[in-house]
Write an enzyme that holds these catalytic residues in place. Structure first.
Site: not given
Ligand SMILES: Cc1cc2nc3c(=O)[nH]c(=O)nc-3n(C[C@H](O)[C@H](O)[C@H](O)COP(=O)(O)O)c2cc1C
Length: 309
Positions: A54, A79-80, A138, A200, A225, A252, A273
């Site tokens: 990460k 939205a980490i 990001c 991303n 995804g 995905g 992912g």
């Protein structure tokens, strides 16, 4: 008969990404595989080409307020905000854990300014890791990050800056939230990138109609995804035709067929992912599935499949 032999031994699955040889083309997408070690209960990490960590910054980041994940059709939104322990703890704790395994280590780097990125990259130069992936894409942090990933001039500039400090090959991670992927890929190539990875997450929004509120505290989040897979395949294809750099394709991928599709579109390797949350053993299954595909269709080497469509 040697029944214990892994299936991929029958075909040559090795890939060379910017001078680093992976035993097969499968890695994990940053932020979806914990520190790597957390998944070792489900996956033999020795069977992966590489583990991508990460994102790590120069100092610890708390990330965004919650709620910060939501389900969507065929995927999720997050939205980490790049919550991470900072480079000191990461080097002390996470690198030794991953080094126990016979796999390559790719460290994903995030920052809010050029100085932040360079500080982390310089610190990692003396560490036992194999490659760096620079996240300039990001969508969930307000400053830095995406500011570098949406402007070709800024992307070229930040690539040049990190390359000055890097002790390992540099993979620049591109955002799909741009008008032209070829232009962004060319910009990081001009800046001296050793490889590119994409995509991303795509910026999205979800509203709770019963409460008439945004589902995520951040209002917007990154969509990932299976729902984004066809977009990712198109963008990987475009990038592969724009630059000579090795390409790590993601977005995905949920099965070996999805991974092969990405390779046929032009990816030299793939990252898996969101689907890890659904099936934590999926990466190893994908390695086996790619080998089975190669045997079925008579491909001796992964490189023989790259970009042939
Ligand atoms: C929960 C979550 C956290 C993520 N964290 C990071 C990160 O720290 N750095 C990064 O470059 N990408 C991050 N990503 C993006 C993924 O690495 C990947 O590019 C994206 O999710 C598309 O692949 P997928 O559809 O297979 O998940 C994150 C994605 C998710 C879902």
């Amino acid at each position: 008969m040697d029944v214990g032999k892994p299936i991929e031994n029958a075909v040559d699955m090795r890939v060379n990404i910017a001078g680093v040889e992976w035993k097969n083309p499968v890695t994990t997408a940053s932020g979806t595989f914990g520190s790597g070690e957390e998944f070792s209960e489900f996956v033999d990490l020795n069977r992966l080409g590489a583990v991508t960590t990460k994102g790590v910054a120069n100092i610890p980041w708390a990330g965004n307020p919650t709620p910060r994940i939501a389900e969507t059709y065929g995927g999720m939104m997050n939205a980490i905000g790049l919550q991470n322990p900072g480079i000191d703890l990461f080097c002390e704790r996470d690198i030794p854990l991953l080094r126990q395994y016979d796999t390559k280590i790719i460290v994903n780097v995030c920052g809010k300014s050029e100085e932040d990125y360079c500080e982390v990259v310089e610190r990692l130069a003396g560490e036992d890791v194999d490659m760096l992936e620079i996240n300039i894409s990001c969508p969930n942090v307000k400053e830095g990050g995406i500011a570098f990933g949406q402007d070709p001039k800024a992307a070229e500039h930040i690539t040049k800056a990190v390359k000055k400090y890097a002790g390992q090959p540099v993979i620049m991670k591109l955002s799909p939230n741009v008008t032209s992927i070829p232009e962004m890929a060319k910009a990081v190539e001009a800046g001296g990138a050793d490889a590119v990875s994409l995509i991303n997450t795509l910026t999205g929004m979800k509203i709770d109609v019963h409460r008439r509120r945004f589902v995520l505290a951040n209002k917007t989040g990154g969509v990932s995804g299976p729902a984004i897979h066809p977009i990712a395949v198109r963008m990987v294809y475009e990038a592969a035709h724009a630059v000579k750099l090795p390409i790590i394709g993601m977005g995905g991928i949920a099965s070996a067929e999805d991974a092969v599709e990405m390779i046929l579109a032009g990816a030299d390797a793939v990252s898996v992912g969101t689907v890890n949350f659904h099936n934590p053993a999926v990466t190893e299954e994908i390695v086996e599935g790619i080998a089975a595909y190669m045997r079925t269709y008579g491909f001796a080497r992964v490189a023989d499949m790259v970009g042939i469509v």
